[in-house]
Write a protein that holds these residues in place. Structure first.
Motif, PDB file in Angstrom:
ATOM      1  N   SER A 140      -3.896   4.381  -2.962  1.00  9.87           N
ATOM      2  CA  SER A 140      -2.867   4.061  -3.286  1.00  9.87           C
ATOM      3  C   SER A 140      -2.056   4.310  -1.699  1.00  9.87           C
ATOM      4  N   PHE A 143      -3.777   3.362   0.923  1.00  8.69           N
ATOM      5  CA  PHE A 143      -3.711   2.523   1.318  1.00  8.69           C
ATOM      6  C   PHE A 143      -2.715   1.949   2.077  1.00  8.69           C
ATOM      7  N   ARG A 144      -2.140   2.367   1.239  1.00  7.22           N
ATOM      8  CA  ARG A 144      -0.020   1.834   1.872  1.00  7.22           C
ATOM      9  C   ARG A 144      -0.134   2.346   3.634  1.00  7.22           C
ATOM     10  N   HIS A 145      -0.752   3.615   3.789  1.00  9.14           N
ATOM     11  CA  HIS A 145      -0.668   3.906   5.462  1.00  9.14           C
ATOM     12  C   HIS A 145      -1.776   3.081   5.886  1.00  9.14           C
ATOM     13  N   VAL A 147      -2.301  -0.046   6.113  1.00 10.27           N
ATOM     14  CA  VAL A 147      -2.143  -1.827   6.117  1.00 10.27           C
ATOM     15  C   VAL A 147      -1.054  -1.166   7.071  1.00 10.27           C
ATOM     16  N   LEU A 258      -4.557  -8.825   8.331  1.00  9.70           N
ATOM     17  CA  LEU A 258      -4.944  -7.570   7.369  1.00  9.70           C
ATOM     18  C   LEU A 258      -5.763  -7.706   5.910  1.00  9.70           C
ATOM     19  N   ILE A 262      -8.378  -4.903   6.096  1.00  6.30           N
ATOM     20  CA  ILE A 262      -7.947  -4.420   4.666  1.00  6.30           C
ATOM     21  C   ILE A 262      -9.229  -4.806   4.078  1.00  6.30           C
ATOM     22  N   LEU A 532       7.091  -4.875   2.779  1.00  8.35           N
ATOM     23  CA  LEU A 532       5.624  -3.840   2.680  1.00  8.35           C
ATOM     24  C   LEU A 532       5.796  -3.119   0.825  1.00  8.35           C
ATOM     25  N   ASP A 533       6.278  -2.669   0.401  1.00  6.83           N
ATOM     26  CA  ASP A 533       6.210  -2.390  -1.091  1.00  6.83           C
ATOM     27  C   ASP A 533       4.351  -3.254  -2.285  1.00  6.83           C
ATOM     28  N   VAL A 536       1.656  -4.539   0.020  1.00  6.89           N
ATOM     29  CA  VAL A 536       0.328  -3.308  -0.314  1.00  6.89           C
ATOM     30  C   VAL A 536       0.258  -3.800  -1.419  1.00  6.89           C
ATOM     31  N   GLY A 540      -3.929  -4.708  -2.687  1.00  6.12           N
ATOM     32  CA  GLY A 540      -4.089  -3.549  -4.129  1.00  6.12           C
ATOM     33  C   GLY A 540      -5.111  -4.043  -5.048  1.00  6.12           C
ATOM     34  N   PHE A 548       2.517   2.458  -5.468  1.00 10.18           N
ATOM     35  CA  PHE A 548       2.013   2.854  -3.983  1.00 10.18           C
ATOM     36  C   PHE A 548       3.649   2.799  -2.794  1.00 10.18           C
TER      37      PHE A 548
END
Length: 583
Positions: A140, A143-145, A147, A258, A262, A532-533, A536, A540, A548
């Motif tokens: 996770s 994955f955040r990185h 994005v 995205l 992604i 962003l949180d 993501v 996800g 995340f």
């Protein structure tokens, strides 16, 4: 060097290669004359083998002392594995170890470091640094990185410039509660942590930085939910010399980028609906359009039919639930109990079964005939085999209740597929909303949002009808971003402060710096911020944001790992000129 390769990259092409690996002991299997150890790092798992006949005796005996999560370094030769594991990339090989160094021992962890762990959420939050070793959390964060990097790449390619803005700012009365920071050097005065970089990004537009962005921490001292933290991260953006259409196009493009990069998904259409339409059709301003169940207003066909509950209601509204016509009475009663819960607050619910033969059976057959129910079915777009659920009462309250029911039913029916993405824009929000307790208007977004030019005259007579030049992006029933065209002249900004109940002195004290800046050639500008949180998490396939975030707070706003917030000692309080009143 500690390692020549990582634990996820070796394969059959590396056989007979001398390698050095380092990582954590995932597990070991001791067969007496042979010992296997799974070595784990961020990149994967590699099996090590210690063989009594091929391994140095000292190394062989040392391997028997290894415990879970010991940190070790090994040197050895890549050999072909006899019992291959097709489930991992390194499953064709293993390392015949010639040298073993224990870099650090480890206590037995309080939960198993496995994808499916035996640790509950509280214990995993306390030992978050161990939880991060687990693949679900680690992946996770990676994955955040990914994005965030794609966001930076997309915006930078469009000539946006990332600019950092201050974290120690001035507290303002609008919006959520501020976190405040006492100033040691300025007795009795406080900084605030920013709820957003709003005024600074507007000042950057005045400064000529016509395309700004920042992936930035923001802070709000408000009640918490699964998708809300006291500190959160925004993709914060602002542009000069733009209209609403320009901003919507740029950030549609970012979202498409995205989803494609992604998730490998192409999305063509971003529907645009007005706030009024969203509230009337879905009961909220962030509708999930992956499924139907649009609201049908039934006042015309449900009132004045001798049913007093509907006759007394401001709004009678229903939804058609696909395929629910076979619900049992027990299932229906369960849903009636669900809408009566305090969290929803309905007083009851009427239902209509749409039979396959085109007839109807309702809980109010005493008051309504088949022609009436046919009109209900047409209005809610019900089909044979569906079930219509109807609520009534005050308009706003009833829409919110039916919206909650719509989402609950969609979840139960499996209509909220996390692998499906349905973005849309909601536009034309009200500029102001009335606080019934204080009788004052508040800015629905913030006090720097521009009114629609054609609605300016209504500010004097009907302020509640003024529309904002504002917009939200919604994805799968979640608001992932929002923004507006800003006010960019002093006179209009002063007028806005007036309607929000600020005196001239209060407005100058709080925002004089911004209005002063507007007098030095402020360009037309507007912007948007994505959460962003949340973005993501949705990409996800999750509804909650906690996994995340590397080190999240719990539902009480506490970091149970470092035990924060915490008291500070008297000496610090004295330096900060703060006295704690005794209870």
């Amino acid at each position: 060097m500690y390692r020549s390769h990582n634990c996820g990259e070796l394969n059959a092409s590396n056989i007979n290669t001398e390698v050095t690996l380092a990582g954590w002991v995932q597990k070991s299997r001791d067969k007496g004359f042979m010992n296997w150890v799974d070595l784990r790092d961020r990149y994967g798992i590699t099996q090590l083998i210690f063989d009594e006949s091929r391994t140095d005796k000292t190394v062989f005996e040392l391997a028997k002392t290894l415990g879970r999560e010991f940190v070790i370094q090994v040197k050895g030769t890549v050999i072909e594995r006899e019992a291959k594991n097709k489930n991992i990339p390194t499953g064709e090989i293993e390392i015949l170890v010639s040298e073993l160094t224990i870099l650090n021992t480890a206590l037995t962890p309080p939960f198993t470091i496995e994808d499916e762990t035996d640790g509950g959420e509280d214990i995993r939050m306390k030992y978050r640094y161990l939880d991060i070793r687990r693949n679900p959390v680690k992946n996770s964060l990676l994955f955040r990185h990914k994005v965030a990097m794609e966001v930076r790449k997309y915006l930078s390619d469009l000539d946006f410039c990332e600019v950092e803005t201050p974290y120690l700012i001035k507290s303002t009365p609008e919006g959520a509660r501020d976190f405040v920071v006492p100033s040691r050097m300025n007795e009795g005065q406080f900084y605030a942590l920013p709820q957003s970089p709003q005024t600074f990004k507007q000042l950057l537009m005045v400064g000529g930085m016509d395309k700004y962005f920042q992936i930035v921490k923001c802070f709000r001292d408000e009640d918490l939910r699964a998708d809300r933290q006291p500190e959160f991260t925004q993709i914060d953006c602002e542009m000069a010399f733009v209209e609403q259409e320009d901003i919507l196009n740029v950030f549609e493009g970012l979202t498409r980028h995205l989803l494609k990069e992604i998730k490998g998904i192409e999305v063509d259409k971003f529907p645009r609906i007005t706030y009024d339409y969203a509230m009337k059709t879905y009961g909220n301003d962030k509708p999930d359009i992956r499924f139907g169940m649009k609201f049908g207003e039934l006042n015309e066909f449900a009132q004045h039919k001798e049913f007093p509950v509907f006759n007394a209601a401001e709004l009678v509204v229903g939804i058609a639930v696909p395929g629910a016509g076979n619900y049992t009475r027990k299932e229906i009663d369960g849903l009636i109990d669900w809408v009566k819960r305090p969290q929803v607050g309905a007083s009851g619910m009427v239902y209509v079964k749409c039979n396959e033969d085109g007839t109807f059976k309702s809980s109010v057959d005493k008051f309504y005939d088949q022609d009436d129910l046919t009109n209900w079915a047409k209005t809610t777009e019900a089909q044979p085999g569906d079930m219509i659920f109807v609520l009534s009462g005050p308009a706003n309250k009833t829409r919110a209740q039916l919206s909650a029911l719509r989402m609950e039913l969609a979840t139960r029916l499996g209509l909220r597929n996390p692998a499906e993405f349905a973005p849309l824009w909601v536009v034309d929000f009200p500029l102001l909303e009335l606080d019934e307790e204080s009788g004052r208007y508040h800015a629905m977004h913030h006090p720097f949002t521009s009114p629609k030019p054609e609605d300016m005259a209504l500010l004097e007579t009907e302020p509640g009808k003024v529309r904002a030049n504002a917009y939200d992006m919604v994805l799968n029933g979640n608001e992932i971003g929002g923004g507006s065209i800003r006010i960019h002249d002093k006179a209009t900004q002063q007028l806005m402060f007036k309607y929000l109940g600020f005196t001239e002195e209060e407005a100058k004290a709080q925002f004089g710096f911004l209005m002063d800046a507007f007098q030095f050639g402020a360009p037309p500008h507007g912007g948007l911020a994505f959460g962003l949180d949340r973005l993501v998490a949705i990409l996800g396939g999750q509804e909650t944001i906690r996994d995340f975030i590397a080190f999240p707070k719990n539902n009480s706003g506490r970091d149970v790992m470092i035990d924060a917030p915490a008291a500070i000692d008297d000496a610090q309080l004295k330096e900060l000129h703060i006295k704690i009143a005794s209870i």
